[in-house]
Design an enzyme around this catalytic site. Structure first.
Site, PDB file in Angstrom:
ATOM      1  N   LYS A 191       0.839  -1.201   0.000  1.00  0.00           N
ATOM      2  CA  LYS A 191       0.000   0.000   0.000  1.00  0.00           C
ATOM      3  C   LYS A 191       0.883   1.264   0.000  1.00  0.00           C
ATOM      4  O   LYS A 191       2.093   1.177  -0.068  1.00  0.00           O
ATOM      5  CB  LYS A 191      -0.959  -0.042   1.191  1.00  0.00           C
ATOM      6  CG  LYS A 191      -1.803  -1.329   1.247  1.00  0.00           C
ATOM      7  CD  LYS A 191      -2.883  -1.386   0.168  1.00  0.00           C
ATOM      8  CE  LYS A 191      -3.543  -2.748  -0.001  1.00  0.00           C
ATOM      9  NZ  LYS A 191      -4.471  -3.171   1.017  1.00  0.00           N
TER      10      LYS A 191
HETATM   11  C1  LIG Z   1      -5.497  -4.234   1.471  1.00  0.00           C
HETATM   12  C2  LIG Z   1      -6.966  -3.980   1.482  1.00  0.00           C
HETATM   13  C3  LIG Z   1      -7.761  -4.181   2.621  1.00  0.00           C
HETATM   14  C4  LIG Z   1      -7.280  -4.892   3.850  1.00  0.00           C
HETATM   15  O1  LIG Z   1      -6.143  -4.395   4.413  1.00  0.00           O
HETATM   16  P1  LIG Z   1      -5.226  -5.356   5.319  1.00  0.00           P
HETATM   17  O2  LIG Z   1      -4.300  -4.369   5.982  1.00  0.00           O
HETATM   18  O3  LIG Z   1      -4.507  -6.274   4.380  1.00  0.00           O
HETATM   19  O4  LIG Z   1      -6.089  -6.059   6.279  1.00  0.00           O
HETATM   20  C5  LIG Z   1      -9.081  -3.793   2.582  1.00  0.00           C
HETATM   21  N1  LIG Z   1      -9.619  -3.267   1.477  1.00  0.00           N
HETATM   22  C6  LIG Z   1      -8.906  -3.090   0.360  1.00  0.00           C
HETATM   23  C7  LIG Z   1      -9.569  -2.480  -0.831  1.00  0.00           C
HETATM   24  C8  LIG Z   1      -7.566  -3.462   0.316  1.00  0.00           C
HETATM   25  O5  LIG Z   1      -6.858  -3.320  -0.808  1.00  0.00           O
END
Ligand SMILES: *Cc1c(COP(=O)(O)O)cnc(C)c1O
Length: 387
Positions: A191
């Site tokens: 991210k």
């Molecule tokens: C990565 C992601 C999540 C979840 O995040 P985590 O930190 O991996 O639990 C939720 N929604 C979207 C759209 C994502 O890309």
């Protein structure tokens, strides 16, 4: 064999390493000052009042849905073109989940589809989780207006979108929209910034932030102002709701604060890659993502245009993998997953999301990507398409 090119990867430098090491040598590994500093850094950057850091982005969605009252008999609407966590947030609480189809130009909920669903009458959702797919927010302003007009509480799954601005409000960072109750971020390594695992809810609502902070720690409080009974000593605490242990550690929070110092550099590097892809891919039989500098460009998703090529997504994907280019696919529509089929959803329910899935391909994009790597991706893609 050429080196593999992953579709995304983290950017860690020696300052990040030093920031984590400093916490390791300090008195607090969790629930200490580093978490509060990280919450403040993200809230200040976004331009909203409060940040509540949690163990991951999924936990952020779960806590937010609980704090906003989802439960048995309640209904959540979200996008079918997302990671499963966006919908699971409702299911954890026993709520019903339904979806609103997407606009293929953005990959996010289509405001026209939302408007039509609301105009058709029937059961209205108790919460709508909008997903800023890939970090774009085109269409969100209308979604926010529709939710306001129909009295539907709105939040944002901004897991892709830390660092992005609203397409219709270029001076406002995603997470600060006045018509949205709160937004959630993920700090998974791929991210915008990373804490290895981690997440945060940002909100302008102080009472909501306080409730989320309590739910993150078992629903327990020691705050004298909140206690229901007289305290029985300095040890005294009360559990006032059913919360969880969804805390982030101070090691992770320190990494996050260190990463936040470079987020604008990460964003500029991603935007430059997106602009360059747009030039380099112009002659290929592909639908390109929107030309926007407001996006955080978490993903660079192209779609094969069947009017201009017979080559399948599968064939292109496999050809890239054979060249050690690890493209990806975002997303398999949530409602077609076996778990959601068992709840009654079927193929054909959300045709735009399904068509999107058939044609989409996420090309590598990340801050450290070089021109040479990007050129390799483009050449392999052109060859796979027979150009
Ligand atoms: C990565 C992601 C999540 C979840 O995040 P985590 O930190 O991996 O639990 C939720 N929604 C979207 C759209 C994502 O890309």
């Amino acid at each position: 064999m050429p080196d593999p090119i992953r579709y995304s990867c983290q950017t860690i430098d020696e300052e990040d390493v030093a920031a984590v090491a400093e916490v390791l040598r300090s008195d607090f590994l969790t629930q200490g000052p580093a978490t509060r500093r990280f919450e403040q850094a993200v809230a200040d950057y976004v331009g909203t009042g409060h940040g509540v850091a949690v163990s991951n982005g999924t936990a952020a969605l779960h806590l937010l849905a609980q704090a906003l009252g989802l439960g048995p008999g309640k209904l959540l609407w979200t996008s079918p073109n997302s990671f499963v966590a966006s919908a699971n947030a409702g299911r954890y609480l026993g709520a019903d989940v339904d979806f609103v189809d997407i606009d293929p130009a953005t990959g996010s909920i289509d405001p026209d589809a939302l408007e039509a669903r609301l105009a058709a009458g029937g059961r209205k959702p108790d919460l709508l989780i909008a997903v800023h797919f890939a970090g774009h927010s085109l269409g969100f302003e209308r979604i926010a207006e529709l939710c306001e007009a129909h009295g539907i509480p709105l939040v944002e799954d901004a897991a892709h979108a830390l660092g992005a601005s609203y397409a219709d409000r270029p001076d406002m960072k995603i997470g600060a929209h006045p018509k949205s109750r709160a937004a959630t971020f993920s700090f998974h390594p791929l991210k915008s910034i990373t804490t290895a695992e981690g997440g945060m809810i940002v909100t302008g609502d102080a009472a909501l932030a306080a409730e989320l902070a309590m739910l993150r720690s078992h629903g327990v409080t020691k705050d004298p102002a909140l206690l229901e009974r007289a305290d029985e000593g300095a040890f005294y605490y009360e559990q006032q709701a059913l919360g969880f242990n969804y805390r982030i550690s101070d090691l992770q929070a320190a990494l996050g604060t260190s990463q936040m110092a470079r987020i604008d550099d990460f964003m500029e590097a991603r935007r430059a890659r997106a602009r360059r892809y747009r030039d380099l891919l112009a002659d290929l039989p592909l639908d390109l993502p929107p030309a926007t500098d407001a996006s955080s460009w978490h993903l660079y998703v192209v779609r094969l245009d069947p009017a201009r090529t017979d080559v399948t997504r599968r064939a292109v994907f496999d050809a890239l993998r054979a060249d050690r280019i690890e493209a990806h696919v975002h997303y398999i529509p949530i409602h077609t997953q076996p778990y959601y089929r068992d709840l009654g959803f079927a193929a054909g329910d959300f045709p735009q999301a399904e068509l999107y899935y058939e044609r989409c391909l996420s090309l590598p994009i990340y801050p450290r990507m070089t021109d040479a790597e990007q050129d390799r991706v483009v050449a392999a893609l052109a060859a796979a398409l027979g150009r």
